[in-house]
Design a protein around this motif. Structure first.
Motif, PDB file in Angstrom:
ATOM      1  N   PHE A  80       8.006   5.223  -6.662  1.00 29.09           N
ATOM      2  CA  PHE A  80       8.773   3.985  -6.270  1.00 29.09           C
ATOM      3  C   PHE A  80       8.998   2.951  -7.678  1.00 29.09           C
ATOM      4  O   PHE A  80      10.081   2.492  -7.728  1.00 29.09           O
ATOM      5  CB  PHE A  80       8.117   3.167  -5.284  1.00 29.09           C
ATOM      6  N   HIS A  81       8.041   2.921  -8.448  1.00 30.70           N
ATOM      7  CA  HIS A  81       8.048   2.063  -9.590  1.00 30.70           C
ATOM      8  C   HIS A  81       9.147   2.680 -10.387  1.00 30.70           C
ATOM      9  O   HIS A  81       9.955   1.787 -11.013  1.00 30.70           O
ATOM     10  CB  HIS A  81       6.751   1.985 -10.316  1.00 30.70           C
ATOM     11  N   LEU A  82       9.222   3.955 -10.758  1.00 33.97           N
ATOM     12  CA  LEU A  82      10.095   4.575 -11.533  1.00 33.97           C
ATOM     13  C   LEU A  82      11.565   4.402 -10.884  1.00 33.97           C
ATOM     14  O   LEU A  82      12.618   3.758 -11.906  1.00 33.97           O
ATOM     15  CB  LEU A  82       9.916   6.228 -11.499  1.00 33.97           C
ATOM     16  N   GLY A  83      11.503   4.306  -9.585  1.00 34.33           N
ATOM     17  CA  GLY A  83      12.889   4.175  -9.029  1.00 34.33           C
ATOM     18  C   GLY A  83      13.543   2.731  -9.162  1.00 34.33           C
ATOM     19  O   GLY A  83      14.722   2.717  -9.640  1.00 34.33           O
ATOM     20  N   VAL A  84      12.598   1.898  -9.155  1.00 35.81           N
ATOM     21  CA  VAL A  84      13.272   0.551  -8.875  1.00 35.81           C
ATOM     22  C   VAL A  84      13.432  -0.209 -10.471  1.00 35.81           C
ATOM     23  O   VAL A  84      14.435  -0.734 -10.867  1.00 35.81           O
ATOM     24  CB  VAL A  84      12.709  -0.360  -8.052  1.00 35.81           C
ATOM     25  N   TRP A  85      12.206   0.269 -11.139  1.00 43.99           N
ATOM     26  CA  TRP A  85      12.118  -0.572 -12.726  1.00 43.99           C
ATOM     27  C   TRP A  85      13.069   0.364 -13.521  1.00 43.99           C
ATOM     28  O   TRP A  85      13.910   0.029 -14.288  1.00 43.99           O
ATOM     29  CB  TRP A  85      10.867  -0.688 -13.058  1.00 43.99           C
ATOM     30  N   GLY A  86      12.899   1.673 -13.414  1.00 45.76           N
ATOM     31  CA  GLY A  86      13.729   2.869 -14.227  1.00 45.76           C
ATOM     32  C   GLY A  86      15.067   2.676 -13.775  1.00 45.76           C
ATOM     33  O   GLY A  86      16.014   2.862 -14.425  1.00 45.76           O
ATOM     34  N   GLY A  87      15.382   2.458 -12.413  1.00 42.89           N
ATOM     35  CA  GLY A  87      16.749   2.879 -11.881  1.00 42.89           C
ATOM     36  C   GLY A  87      17.273   1.489 -11.631  1.00 42.89           C
ATOM     37  O   GLY A  87      18.727   1.427 -11.524  1.00 42.89           O
ATOM     38  N   ILE A  88      16.814   0.177 -11.741  1.00 49.28           N
ATOM     39  CA  ILE A  88      17.724  -0.826 -11.571  1.00 49.28           C
ATOM     40  C   ILE A  88      17.559  -1.763 -12.896  1.00 49.28           C
ATOM     41  O   ILE A  88      18.202  -2.144 -13.796  1.00 49.28           O
ATOM     42  CB  ILE A  88      17.141  -1.628 -10.423  1.00 49.28           C
ATOM     43  N   LEU A  89      16.000  -1.872 -13.255  1.00 49.76           N
ATOM     44  CA  LEU A  89      15.823  -2.967 -14.289  1.00 49.76           C
ATOM     45  C   LEU A  89      16.305  -2.479 -15.748  1.00 49.76           C
ATOM     46  O   LEU A  89      16.955  -3.007 -16.625  1.00 49.76           O
ATOM     47  CB  LEU A  89      14.196  -3.316 -14.465  1.00 49.76           C
ATOM     48  N   LEU A  90      15.813  -1.183 -15.831  1.00 52.07           N
ATOM     49  CA  LEU A  90      16.203  -0.488 -17.231  1.00 52.07           C
ATOM     50  C   LEU A  90      17.481  -0.801 -17.574  1.00 52.07           C
ATOM     51  O   LEU A  90      18.017  -0.837 -18.668  1.00 52.07           O
ATOM     52  CB  LEU A  90      15.371   0.674 -17.386  1.00 52.07           C
ATOM     53  N   VAL A 115      11.727   6.185   4.848  1.00 51.32           N
ATOM     54  CA  VAL A 115      10.508   6.480   5.017  1.00 51.32           C
ATOM     55  C   VAL A 115       9.530   5.220   5.497  1.00 51.32           C
ATOM     56  O   VAL A 115       8.426   5.328   6.346  1.00 51.32           O
ATOM     57  CB  VAL A 115       9.476   7.421   4.090  1.00 51.32           C
ATOM     58  N   GLY A 116       9.543   4.282   4.515  1.00 48.37           N
ATOM     59  CA  GLY A 116       8.676   3.069   4.658  1.00 48.37           C
ATOM     60  C   GLY A 116       8.696   2.390   5.983  1.00 48.37           C
ATOM     61  O   GLY A 116       7.895   1.940   6.396  1.00 48.37           O
ATOM     62  N   GLY A 117       9.917   2.655   6.563  1.00 48.21           N
ATOM     63  CA  GLY A 117       9.876   1.877   8.099  1.00 48.21           C
ATOM     64  C   GLY A 117       9.096   2.503   8.965  1.00 48.21           C
ATOM     65  O   GLY A 117       8.910   2.294  10.073  1.00 48.21           O
ATOM     66  N   GLN A 118       8.620   3.771   8.562  1.00 47.24           N
ATOM     67  CA  GLN A 118       8.061   4.714   9.527  1.00 47.24           C
ATOM     68  C   GLN A 118       6.180   4.995   9.294  1.00 47.24           C
ATOM     69  O   GLN A 118       5.814   5.633  10.010  1.00 47.24           O
ATOM     70  CB  GLN A 118       8.577   5.989   9.767  1.00 47.24           C
ATOM     71  N   ASP A 177       0.802  -1.234  -0.148  1.00 44.87           N
ATOM     72  CA  ASP A 177       0.000   0.084   0.173  1.00 44.87           C
ATOM     73  C   ASP A 177       0.730   1.195   0.006  1.00 44.87           C
ATOM     74  O   ASP A 177       0.268   2.413  -0.216  1.00 44.87           O
ATOM     75  CB  ASP A 177      -0.926   0.154   1.497  1.00 44.87           C
ATOM     76  N   TYR A 178       2.330   1.128   0.300  1.00 41.89           N
ATOM     77  CA  TYR A 178       2.979   2.373   0.197  1.00 41.89           C
ATOM     78  C   TYR A 178       3.987   2.188  -0.994  1.00 41.89           C
ATOM     79  O   TYR A 178       3.606   3.110  -1.977  1.00 41.89           O
ATOM     80  CB  TYR A 178       3.693   2.489   1.534  1.00 41.89           C
ATOM     81  N   LEU A 179       4.760   1.435  -1.054  1.00 41.89           N
ATOM     82  CA  LEU A 179       5.876   1.359  -2.190  1.00 41.89           C
ATOM     83  C   LEU A 179       5.417   1.059  -3.352  1.00 41.89           C
ATOM     84  O   LEU A 179       5.394   1.944  -4.321  1.00 41.89           O
ATOM     85  CB  LEU A 179       6.815   0.140  -1.733  1.00 41.89           C
ATOM     86  N   LEU A 180       4.639  -0.084  -3.387  1.00 42.00           N
ATOM     87  CA  LEU A 180       4.081  -0.436  -4.833  1.00 42.00           C
ATOM     88  C   LEU A 180       2.825   0.596  -5.316  1.00 42.00           C
ATOM     89  O   LEU A 180       2.382   0.571  -6.497  1.00 42.00           O
ATOM     90  CB  LEU A 180       3.584  -1.804  -5.178  1.00 42.00           C
ATOM     91  N   ALA A 181       2.410   1.383  -4.261  1.00 46.13           N
ATOM     92  CA  ALA A 181       1.354   1.938  -4.709  1.00 46.13           C
ATOM     93  C   ALA A 181       1.889   3.392  -5.248  1.00 46.13           C
ATOM     94  O   ALA A 181       1.130   4.349  -5.601  1.00 46.13           O
ATOM     95  CB  ALA A 181       0.464   2.332  -3.441  1.00 46.13           C
ATOM     96  N   SER A 182       3.008   3.593  -5.234  1.00 47.19           N
ATOM     97  CA  SER A 182       3.585   4.791  -5.882  1.00 47.19           C
ATOM     98  C   SER A 182       4.289   4.727  -7.163  1.00 47.19           C
ATOM     99  O   SER A 182       5.201   3.878  -7.337  1.00 47.19           O
ATOM    100  CB  SER A 182       4.839   5.448  -4.545  1.00 47.19           C
ATOM    101  N   GLY A 183       3.940   5.670  -7.986  1.00 50.18           N
ATOM    102  CA  GLY A 183       4.507   5.519  -9.306  1.00 50.18           C
ATOM    103  C   GLY A 183       6.054   6.140  -8.967  1.00 50.18           C
ATOM    104  O   GLY A 183       6.934   5.372 -10.088  1.00 50.18           O
ATOM    105  N   PHE A 236      18.324   7.118  -5.509  1.00 49.01           N
ATOM    106  CA  PHE A 236      17.930   8.094  -4.636  1.00 49.01           C
ATOM    107  C   PHE A 236      16.174   7.881  -4.158  1.00 49.01           C
ATOM    108  O   PHE A 236      16.079   8.164  -3.059  1.00 49.01           O
ATOM    109  CB  PHE A 236      18.128   9.547  -5.177  1.00 49.01           C
ATOM    110  N   ILE A 237      15.662   7.574  -5.201  1.00 50.48           N
ATOM    111  CA  ILE A 237      14.070   7.347  -4.850  1.00 50.48           C
ATOM    112  C   ILE A 237      13.955   6.390  -3.873  1.00 50.48           C
ATOM    113  O   ILE A 237      13.407   6.345  -2.830  1.00 50.48           O
ATOM    114  CB  ILE A 237      13.419   7.228  -5.955  1.00 50.48           C
ATOM    115  N   GLU A 238      14.831   5.147  -4.239  1.00 52.45           N
ATOM    116  CA  GLU A 238      14.740   4.051  -3.469  1.00 52.45           C
ATOM    117  C   GLU A 238      15.012   4.260  -1.926  1.00 52.45           C
ATOM    118  O   GLU A 238      14.545   3.753  -1.077  1.00 52.45           O
ATOM    119  CB  GLU A 238      15.549   2.828  -3.966  1.00 52.45           C
TER     120      GLU A 238
END
Lengths: 248, 403
Positions: free
Chosen positions: B284-294, B331-334, B276-282, B323-325
Motif C-alpha cells: 500500500f505504501h508503494l502504491g500511494v507514495w510511489g504512485g502518487i507522491l513520487l 478489500v479494505g471495506g471487507q 492495521d491493514y492499509l498502512l501495515a502493508s508495504g 492499481f494497488i490502491e
C-alpha cells in the motif's frame, strides 16, 4: 397475512449448536455454510474475560438492505409469505452485492473453497446444477424462494424454513413445537432447541406469545441503527455484539 | 495536415503487440474458463468475508481509467479547450478498450454472466446503485463508440457529433459516480461509507486516464516527440503534463484527507482498516507514495515535466500505484470481520488466487492487443482540420498553453 418473527432468549440459550445442525440437515447446506449458526464472542481480558454467544439466523428485516441493492430483484421480501426475505435462484446472477450489503453476514455464496475438509462438493459431486448431491436430500425444492440444495453461482440464505411454515393453519398466532397440531410447521432451529430458547410466531398478532415476550422482556433487535429493522428479537443479557478488536 | 501525416501506427511494434497481446488474452481466458468449469468459484480466494476481491478491483480500475479518459476527451469535445484535440481520438479509443477489458474481467467473476444480460433489464431494480452503474456504463460505451465512429468519418464538430460528445460526458459522470456509490452508500461498511466518494473516484479516474494516455501516446511514438504531429507534440510538452501534475496534486490532497480522517476516527471499522491493514502493508505504501507522491515530485520542475522519459516514468508509477490502491480500497471495506465473533479473531486475510491474477493479466493483455489493433486500423492521432482563420491562431494558443 402473518408477519413471521423469531424471538431468541439468550438467558436460556446454551450455545449447543443444535439449531445449527438442525438447519444444516433441514436445508442441505454445506459444512460451514450454515444459514443459521451460533457465534461466540470474548469480551474483556483475563482475569475478567467473558465468553458470550449469539445464535444468528437471517433477520428477515422489515427494510432489508440486501433487497435494495440486488440489481435483478432476485432478493425480495415476500409480504404474502409472512415478510420472509427470499432469493430467487433463477434470477440471482451471483454478483454478491447482497453479501456486501447485509449488516448481519447471513448470506452464503458457498461456491468457493471448502471451509471444512474433505470437500463434500467433490465427495458428493452435484448434478443438475446443484453444488452437491447430499445423501438423503430433502424433497422440498422451490428455486423461486431459494429452497433446496444451493445451485452453483448463486447466493443462499435462511428462509425461516418456509417449506414448513407455509403449511401452518391460517391465523395461528404462534408455531410452538410443544403443540402436536403445529409441531410439523415449526422452523427446524426452533423445533430442535433443547432449552427452548427460541420462539416463532406472528408479530402482527397482539395475542401472540412472541409479541408478549418482546413486550414483557424488553426484546431488542441487533444493529437497529442500520435501519434494517429485523424480524428477529433477542431477550436477556448479552444481546449485543462487542466492537471488533484485532486479537493479535 | 492529412490523416496519413499523423499516422503513428508502427507495424514493427504494433503487429507483434497485437498478436502477443491477443495470444496472452486468449490463453488467460481459456485458463480461467477451464478453472471455473472444473473448480467453480473455488478457483478464486473470495469467501463469505471478502466477497469482492481482485477481479472486482481490476474492473473498478479499468472502468475508472475509461471514465478518466472520457473526462479528458471532454475538455475538447464539451468544454472547448481546443488544445486537447490532438489527444481526443486516442483517448476515446483507450476509453472504449479499457471499459471493454474491465467488463470482460467482471463477466468472468460473477456467478451467472449470461443471466445478467436478461435479468437486469427485465427486472428494472431502480433502487440498486449497481443497476444504474450498468445502465450508465452501457450508455457510456455506446456514446464512446458512436463518437469514435463520427470522428473516424471526419465529423468532429457537427451538431450531432457535439451532442454525442456531450451525451457521453454526461453518461460517464453518472457512471463513475454511481460506481462510487455502489461502495459509498454501504453504511454497514464504514470504510467505504462516504457521500463524497464520487469526487475521489472522479479525481483518481482522471489521474489514471491521463497516465494511460501519456503511456500509450509515447508507446506509439517510441518516446520520440519529433515523430509526433506538431500539435500533439505541443500537447505532450505543455498542457498534458501540467494537467497530469494538477491531478496528482488533487489526488494527493484528497488522499491525505482520507488518511487523516481514517486514522483520527474512533470507529473500529475505519481506524483499524487504515492503521492495521492499509498502512501495515508495504504494497500500500508503494502504491500511494510511489504512485502518487513520487510522480508528483517528478513532475514539479518544468524541465523534468517536459521530458518524455520522466512523463513515461510518472505514468507507469501512477498506473501501477493506483492499481494497488484500487485493490486495497475494495478489500479494505471487507477486512473487518462482519458478525463473525471468535471465528475471525483478526482482520480477514485475503490473497488473490492465481486464477484471479490470470484474469487481471487477461484484462491488461486485452488492452494492449486492442490498442495495437486501433493503431493498425485507425489514425488515433487524427484531429479536426483547422478551419480558415484558425490556422494561425491555434499554434499561438498552444504556444501560450505551453508556457
Amino acid at each position: 397475512m402473518a408477519k413471521w418473527g423469531m424471538v431468541i432468549d439468550l438467558d436460556k440459550c446454551t450455545g449447543c449448536q443444535a439449531c445449527t445442525t438442525a438447519c444444516d440437515m433441514e436445508n442441505d447446506t454445506l459444512p460451514g455454510e450454515s444459514w443459521q449458526d451460533v457465534l461466540y464472542y470474548t469480551e474483556g481480558e483475563y482475569p475478567s474475560g467473558q465468553m458470550k454467544w449469539l445464535p444468528r439466523p437471517c433477520m428477515q428485516c422489515e427494510d432489508p438492505s440486501c433487497v435494495h441493492v440486488c440489481p435483478t430483484r432476485a432478493t425480495y421480501k415476500d409480504h404474502d409469505a409472512g415478510g420472509i426475505v427470499f432469493i430467487d435462484w433463477d434470477k440471482c446472477i451471483g454478483c454478491k452485492y447482497c453479501m456486501i450489503a447485509c449488516p448481519y453476514g447471513v448470506r452464503f455464496f458457498a461456491d468457493e473453497k471448502p471451509l471444512v475438509e474433505p470437500d463434500l462438493k467433490e465427495v458428493f459431486a452435484g448434478s443438475g446444477g446443484q453444488l452437491w448431491d447430499p445423501p438423503g436430500q430433502s424433497p422440498d425444492t422451490d428455486y423461486r424462494r431459494g429452497i433446496g440444495v444451493q445451485p452453483k453461482g448463486v447466493v443462499s440464505k435462511c428462509t425461516f424454513c418456509y417449506h414448513r411454515v407455509k403449511e401452518a393453519p391460517e391465523g395461528v398466532p404462534d408455531l410452538d413445537e410443544d403443540d402436536p397440531e403445529l409441531v410439523d410447521y415449526v422452523p427446524a432451529c426452533v423445533r430442535t432447541c433443547p432449552p427452548k430458547a427460541r420462539f416463532f410466531g406472528d408479530l402482527d398478532n397482539p395475542a401472540s406469545n412472541v409479541n408478549k415476550l418482546i413486550g414483557n422482556k424488553n426484546g431488542i433487535r441487533l444493529k437497529d441503527h442500520t435501519g434494517n429493522r429485523p424480524q428477529v428479537y433477542y431477550l436477556g443479557a448479552g444481546a449485543g455484539i462487542p466492537a471488533f478488536q484485532p486479537k493479535s | 495536415m492529412t490523416a496519413q501525416d499523423n499516422q503513428s501506427g508502427n507495424p514493427a511494434l504494433f503487429t507483434p503487440m497485437l498478436y502477443v497481446g491477443a495470444a496472452i488474452a486468449i490463453i488467460a481466458f481459456v485458463f480461467s474458463g477451464f478453472m471455473l468449469m472444473t473448480q467453480g468459484h473455488a478457483a478464486f480466494n473470495m469467501d463469505a468475508n471478502v466477497a469482492w476481491g481482485l477481479p472486482i478491483s481490476t474492473y473498478v480500475y479499468f472502468a475508472l481509467m475509461s471514465s478518466g479518459l472520457t473526462l479528458l476527451a471532454a475538455l475538447a469535445m464539451v468544454f472547448g479547450f481546443k488544445q486537447y484535440y490532438p489527444l481526443v481520438k486516442r483517448a476515446i479509443w483507450l476509453a472504449i478498450i479499457t471499459l471493454v477489458a474491465g467488463l470482460a474481467v467482471l463477466a468472468m467473476e460473477i456467478g451467472h454472466t449470461f443471466r445478467m444480460l436478461w435479468a437486469i433489464p427485465l427486472n428494472l431494480q431502480v433502487e440498486s446503485a449497481m443497476f444504474w452503474m450498468g445502465v450508465f456504463y452501457l450508455a457510456d460505451l455506446i456514446f464512446l463508440l458512436w463518437k469514435f465512429q463520427r470522428m473516424e468519418r471526419g465529423d468532429w464538430s457537427s451538431k450531432l457529433s457535439r451532442q454525442v460528445g456531450i451525451a457521453g460526458f454526461i453518461a460517464v459522470v453518472l457512471a463513475a459516480g454511481t460506481l462510487a456509490l455502489v461502495f459509498g452508500m454501504m453504511s454497514m461498511r464504514p470504510f467505504w461509507y462516504d457521500p463524497t466518494l464520487p469526487v475521489w473516484f472522479y479525481a483518481t479516474a482522471a489521474l489514471t486516464g491521463v497516465a494511460g494516455l501519456v503511456f500509450f501516446t509515447y508507446l506509439s511514438y517510441g518516446m520520440n516527440t519529433e515523430r509526433m504531429p506538431k500539435a500533439l507534440r505541443m500537447d505532450m510538452e505543455g498542457p498534458l503534463p501540467r494537467l497530469f501534475l494538477i491531478l496528482l496534486f488533487i489526488t494527493l490532497v484528497m488522499f491525505l484527507a482520507r488518511l487523516t480522517t481514517g486514522l483520527y476516527a474512533n470507529a473500529t471499522e475505519v481506524n483499524v482498516v487504515w492503521a492495521d491493514y492499509l498502512l501495515a502493508s508495504g504494497w500500500f505504501h508503494l502504491g500511494v507514495w510511489g504512485g502518487i507522491l513520487l510522480p508528483f515530485v517528478l513532475l514539479l520542475a518544468r524541465g523534468l515535466r517536459q521530458s518524455p522519459a520522466i512523463q513515461m516514468l510518472a505514468a507507469v508509477l501512477v498506473l501501477v500505484g493506483m492499481f494497488i490502491e484500487r485493490l486495497y480500497f475494495v478489500v479494505g471495506g471487507q477486512v473487518v470481520p462482519l458478525f463473525k465473533g471468535t471465528w475471525e479473531r483478526d482482520l480477514v486475510a485475503y490473497v488473490p488466487s492465481p486464477t484471479e491474477w490470470v484474469l487481471t493479466v487477461m484484462g491488461i493483455a486485452l488492452v494492449f492487443a486492442l490498442y495495437a489493433l486501433g493503431e493498425r486500423l485507425f489514425n488515433l492521432s487524427d484531429m479536426p482540420q483547422a478551419e480558415p482563420g484558425e490556422a494561425e491562431a491555434e499554434p499561438e494558443a498552444t504556444a501560450e498553453a505551453r508556457s
